[in-house]
Design a protein around this motif. Structure first.
Motif, short mmCIF file in Angstrom:
data_model
loop_
_atom_site.label_atom_id
_atom_site.label_comp_id
_atom_site.label_asym_id
_atom_site.label_seq_id
_atom_site.Cartn_x
_atom_site.Cartn_y
_atom_site.Cartn_z
N SER A 12 0.83 -1.21 0.00
CA SER A 12 0.00 0.00 0.00
C SER A 12 0.86 1.26 0.00
N ASP A 13 1.90 1.27 0.81
CA ASP A 13 2.80 2.42 0.87
C ASP A 13 3.48 2.67 -0.48
N ILE A 14 3.90 1.61 -1.12
CA ILE A 14 4.55 1.74 -2.43
C ILE A 14 3.55 2.27 -3.46
N ALA A 15 2.34 1.74 -3.45
CA ALA A 15 1.32 2.21 -4.39
C ALA A 15 0.99 3.68 -4.15
N ARG A 16 0.85 4.08 -2.89
CA ARG A 16 0.54 5.47 -2.57
C ARG A 16 1.67 6.40 -3.03
N TRP A 17 2.91 5.98 -2.77
CA TRP A 17 4.06 6.78 -3.21
C TRP A 17 4.04 6.94 -4.74
N VAL A 80 -6.80 12.31 15.02
CA VAL A 80 -7.96 11.89 14.23
C VAL A 80 -7.50 11.34 12.89
N VAL A 81 -8.10 10.22 12.50
CA VAL A 81 -7.94 9.71 11.14
C VAL A 81 -9.32 9.72 10.51
N CYS A 82 -9.37 10.25 9.29
CA CYS A 82 -10.66 10.44 8.62
C CYS A 82 -10.47 10.28 7.12
N ASN A 83 -11.43 9.68 6.46
CA ASN A 83 -11.39 9.58 5.01
C ASN A 83 -12.08 10.81 4.42
N ARG A 84 -11.43 11.96 4.55
CA ARG A 84 -12.00 13.26 4.18
C ARG A 84 -12.30 13.41 2.70
N ALA A 85 -11.60 12.70 1.87
CA ALA A 85 -11.79 12.87 0.43
C ALA A 85 -13.05 12.18 -0.08
N GLY A 86 -13.76 11.51 0.79
CA GLY A 86 -14.99 10.85 0.37
C GLY A 86 -14.80 9.45 -0.16
N ASN A 87 -13.66 8.84 0.13
CA ASN A 87 -13.41 7.45 -0.27
C ASN A 87 -14.16 6.56 0.71
N ASN A 88 -15.45 6.35 0.43
CA ASN A 88 -16.33 5.81 1.45
C ASN A 88 -16.68 4.33 1.32
N MET A 89 -15.93 3.61 0.52
CA MET A 89 -16.12 2.16 0.47
C MET A 89 -15.01 1.52 1.27
N GLU A 90 -15.07 0.24 1.47
CA GLU A 90 -14.11 -0.44 2.34
C GLU A 90 -12.65 -0.15 1.99
N PRO A 91 -12.24 -0.16 0.70
CA PRO A 91 -10.84 0.17 0.40
C PRO A 91 -10.46 1.59 0.80
N GLY A 92 -11.40 2.52 0.76
CA GLY A 92 -11.12 3.89 1.18
C GLY A 92 -10.90 4.02 2.67
N VAL A 93 -11.67 3.26 3.46
CA VAL A 93 -11.49 3.26 4.92
C VAL A 93 -10.14 2.62 5.25
N VAL A 94 -9.84 1.51 4.60
CA VAL A 94 -8.54 0.85 4.81
C VAL A 94 -7.41 1.78 4.40
N GLY A 95 -7.56 2.47 3.26
CA GLY A 95 -6.54 3.40 2.80
C GLY A 95 -6.29 4.53 3.78
N ALA A 96 -7.35 5.06 4.38
CA ALA A 96 -7.20 6.14 5.36
C ALA A 96 -6.44 5.65 6.59
N LEU A 97 -6.77 4.47 7.07
CA LEU A 97 -6.08 3.91 8.23
C LEU A 97 -4.62 3.59 7.91
N LEU A 98 -4.37 3.07 6.71
CA LEU A 98 -3.00 2.76 6.33
C LEU A 98 -2.15 4.02 6.23
N GLU A 99 -2.73 5.07 5.67
CA GLU A 99 -1.98 6.31 5.52
C GLU A 99 -1.66 6.94 6.87
N ALA A 100 -2.56 6.80 7.83
CA ALA A 100 -2.39 7.45 9.13
C ALA A 100 -1.73 6.55 10.18
N ARG A 101 -1.39 5.33 9.82
CA ARG A 101 -0.96 4.38 10.86
C ARG A 101 0.30 4.81 11.61
N SER A 102 1.26 5.44 10.96
CA SER A 102 2.47 5.85 11.69
C SER A 102 2.15 6.96 12.68
N GLY A 103 1.31 7.90 12.31
CA GLY A 103 0.91 8.96 13.23
C GLY A 103 0.08 8.44 14.39
#
Length: 145
Positions: A12-17, A80-103
């Motif tokens: 996920s990190d590689i894909a996001r980068w 706070v971790v939030c899927n602010r961009a409106g990515n509101n399906m399961e992959p969007g929730v997972v993506g928000a948590l993955l992006e914020a996990r270090s913080g």
């Protein structure tokens, strides 16, 4: 986290980068989708990163309501971790948590709260895995049932 979850997080990190650096895209859903292909139960593992969570669903007003709640929670000095961009399906929730996990890991003793908007049809997938503290149901129109 097991080896499968770690591999999913790294992928996920590689894909996001790649999406952000090379293609200049936001990369909200695709990293979560890739991670879920590797570990379909990743959301259950990531749910432990937050102390409390709120899931907002409904036909209209999900993004506005979730952003308002996230801002109010953040004003109370919580992380706070939030899927602010409106990515509101399961992959969007997972993506928000993955992006914020270090913080979230660094927040340690402070309050860690997840505020997620979720599509009405995806609540049956997200709620059992995330096990939110609060569930906000805004409205449902007949065409969404």
């Amino acid at each position: 986290m097991n080896l499968r979850s770690s591999l999913a997080c790294t992928s996920s990190d590689i894909a996001r980068w790649g999406l952000r650096s090379v293609l200049k895209r936001q990369g909200g859903v695709l990293p979560g989708r890739i991670a879920m292909k590797i570990d379909p139960e990743l959301l259950s593992d990531l749910a432990g990163l937050v102390d409390r969570s709120v899931v907002i669903t409904g036909t209209n007003g999900k993004t506005t309501t979730s952003n308002l709640i996230a801002d109010a929670v953040a004003a109370s000095s919580a992380t706070v971790v939030c899927n602010r961009a409106g990515n509101n399906m399961e992959p969007g929730v997972v993506g928000a948590l993955l992006e914020a996990r270090s913080g979230l890991k660094r927040a340690g003793g402070g309050k860690r709260v997840g505020v997620f908007e979720c599509d009405e049809l995806y609540t049956v997938r997200v709620l059992p895995k995330l096990k939110p503290t609060y569930f906000v149901l805004l409205n449902l129109f007949r065409d969404q049932l």
